[in-house]
Design an enzyme around this catalytic site. Structure first.
Site, short mmCIF file in Angstrom:
data_model
loop_
_atom_site.label_atom_id
_atom_site.label_comp_id
_atom_site.label_asym_id
_atom_site.label_seq_id
_atom_site.Cartn_x
_atom_site.Cartn_y
_atom_site.Cartn_z
N ARG A 55 41.41 1.71 20.30
CA ARG A 55 41.86 2.17 18.95
C ARG A 55 41.56 3.50 18.56
NH1 ARG A 55 38.77 -2.10 16.62
NH2 ARG A 55 38.39 -2.79 18.77
N THR A 56 40.70 4.34 19.13
CA THR A 56 40.80 5.65 18.61
C THR A 56 41.87 6.40 19.42
OG1 THR A 56 38.40 5.99 18.93
CG2 THR A 56 38.99 7.86 18.95
N LYS A 83 31.99 17.50 37.05
CA LYS A 83 32.49 17.65 35.50
C LYS A 83 32.84 19.12 35.04
CE LYS A 83 30.09 13.41 33.68
NZ LYS A 83 28.51 13.18 33.58
N ARG A 105 37.46 12.84 24.46
CA ARG A 105 36.71 11.99 24.57
C ARG A 105 36.00 12.09 25.75
NH1 ARG A 105 36.14 5.83 22.68
NH2 ARG A 105 36.03 6.74 20.85
N HIS A 135 30.76 11.20 16.84
CA HIS A 135 32.22 10.90 16.66
C HIS A 135 32.51 10.93 15.43
CE1 HIS A 135 35.76 8.66 17.20
NE2 HIS A 135 35.27 7.57 17.59
#
Lengths: 326, 181
Positions: A55-56, A83, A105, A135
């Protein structure tokens, strides 16, 4: 407003209300026939998602497209690079492609901050969830949804009572919401088993409680959080049944809520665990309104960050060779 | 600071514009008045009030054109202003756009783009309280309260009692800053 949106702390109270007001005007404009606005024509927005999301990502993509921006979806799933390096390589690729905004994200708390501070890119960075940290657009859309339900709190949340219930420890939604709701003036109570309250919660300036039944008749908004099984490496509660009995929103608790109160959930919902199907589908539930409002809030944020003059307009993008040599 | 129009002048200009709108469109059957915020919106409502007195009521709307501007990238983002369109829409209607000052013509270009997104009016006419010249686009007004020759570095300030202290139009010399389109 700052060039980036990494944390609710980046916003003043006036700027936060400014985003809510912009979303309100956008709602009126796009309610009629103005579905597509030319505002961000020629701007490139990159969805950089290192973690799963439906959804985001769709919400940001839809918001950018309704403002006529070009959208690139970059899914980093399966990347085996460590990372720090992978984020740097990716950022430099995006810079070379001329991205104006990067929506990130990431599973690591602080990833968005790292991307913004690194100097790797000139783009605006929008945090779409970093680990268990923040968020911010979710908190903004929640505040917008609350304001739509309680018009008396349009200019201030002073006097509004909100309970946030469940897995506070792992929830970036809860952190951003606490920061924003307090900034806007609301009174916040956190409800969770002691194992799911973060260390140092006393310094957040909120009340905490373990007794859902005592709190529930006194709140305007009850915000249920998802039990994040994927982040739970230890046992934080004895059984799902016991959690559900103590902190789940079932039909009995739904009846204890004051008449005008609303039920929120950031999704995806574990029906039967933190929220019963009856509560999720009741007339008090604004879960679907939250999803619809997400697009408006993200349009407002993109407009605030990219609608005016940006760094890319002032200094032209560096040649790729120059970036690569750094 | 020179006063160009006082309250009486503004009232008479709006009354004349209202009569001209009726005359041009042979009545008000398909006329819709749309104001451009902030002051164009108040002027639209005043013109609509005169129209309802001399002929018949007309639908009035407000159209914020911020998202359609071509100079967005030249400055910080502006806050959005309210938009409300008449329930009957603009499809097939004679739309009269109302703004306070006609200057570069860019605001009107943005308004035409916005109207094009909403529907296809039968015609679009433009009413302005002041036309100060210096057009940067091939745009002209159909109804003008007053033509005021200005130099490019002067500024024209329209005050309306709805949000200002008085009804007046002032010529402010040698000011950089807010330009009314």
């Amino acid at each position: 407003m700052d060039r980036h949106l990494l944390s609710i702390n980046d916003l003043t109270r006036a700027e936060a209300f400014g985003i809510l007001n912009t979303a309100h005007e956008l709602a009126i404009i796009s309610d009629g026939t103005l579905k597509k606005l030319p505002t961000l024509r020629g701007r490139t927005v990159v969805n950089l998602f290192f973690e799963d999301s439906t959804r985001t990502r769709i919400s940001f993509e839809s918001a950018a497209k309704r403002l006529s921006a070009d959208v690139i979806n970059f899914s980093a799933k399966g990347s085996s690079v460590s990372k720090g390096e992978s984020l740097k390589d990716t950022a430099q690729t995006l810079q070379a492609m001329g991205a104006d905004a990067v929506i990130i994200r990431h599973g690591a708390s602080g990833a968005a901050q790292r991307l913004a501070d690194s100097g790797w890119i000139q783009a605006s960075v929008i945090n779409a969830g970093d680990g268990t940290h923040e968020h911010p657009t979710q908190a903004l859309l929640d505040a917008y949804t609350i304001r739509n339900s309680f018009p008396e709190y349009t200019d201030s949340f002073e006097g509004l009572r909100v309970a946030i219930v469940g897995d506070i420890l792992h929830s970036r939604v809860a952190r951003s919401n606490v920061l924003l709701l307090k900034k806007l003036g609301a009174q916040v109570t956190l409800l969770a088993p002691p194992t799911l309250l973060p260390v140092g919660v006393d310094s957040w300036g909120v009340e905490t409680s373990y007794q859902f039944d005592e709190v529930i008749p006194k709140v305007d908004v009850v915000m249920m959080l998802r039990v994040q099984s994927e982040r739970m490496l230890d046992s934080f509660f004895p059984s799902e049944r016991e959690y559900s009995r103590s902190f789940g929103l079932d039909s009995r608790r739904l009846d204890l809520l004051p008449p005008r109160s609303i039920v929120m959930h950031p999704g995806p919902m574990n029906r039967g665990l933190e929220i019963s199907a009856e509560s999720a589908d009741s007339h008090k539930s604004v879960v679907l309104a939250q999803v619809a409002n997400g697009v408006l809030i993200r349009m407002a944020v993109l407009y605030q960050l990219l609608g005016g003059q940006t760094l890319g307009d002032i200094s032209s993008v560096q040649p790729i060779t120059q970036v690569a040599n750094k | 600071m020179a006063s160009l129009l006082d309250a009486g002048d503004i009232g008479r200009a709006l009354k004349r514009i209202a009569h001209e709108i009726v005359e041009r469109n042979h009545g008000l059957e398909s006329v819709v008045i749309i104001g451009i915020p902030t002051r164009g919106d108040y002027l639209a409502k005043r013109i609509a009030k005169v129209l309802s007195e001399i002929e018949s009521p007309v639908p009035v709307g407000t159209l914020d054109i911020t998202m359609f501007r071509d100079d967005l990238r030249l400055r910080a983002p502006r806050p959005l202003l309210p938009t409300s369109l008449p329930s009957g829409g603009i499809e097939g209607k004679c739309v009269v756009l109302v703004d306070d000052v006609l200057f570069s013509g860019r605001t009107i270009r943005a308004a035409l783009d916005a109207l094009g997104e909403i529907g296809r009016p039968k015609s679009v006419q433009l009413a302005v309280l002041v036309d100060r010249g210096h057009r940067e686009l091939p745009i002209r007004a159909d109804f003008v309260g007053k033509n005021i020759p200005t130099s490019a570095n002067e500024s024209v300030k329209v005050n309306l009692t709805e949000i200002d202290d008085e009804d007046s139009v002032l010529l402010i010399p040698e000011v950089s800053g807010e330009h009314n389109g």
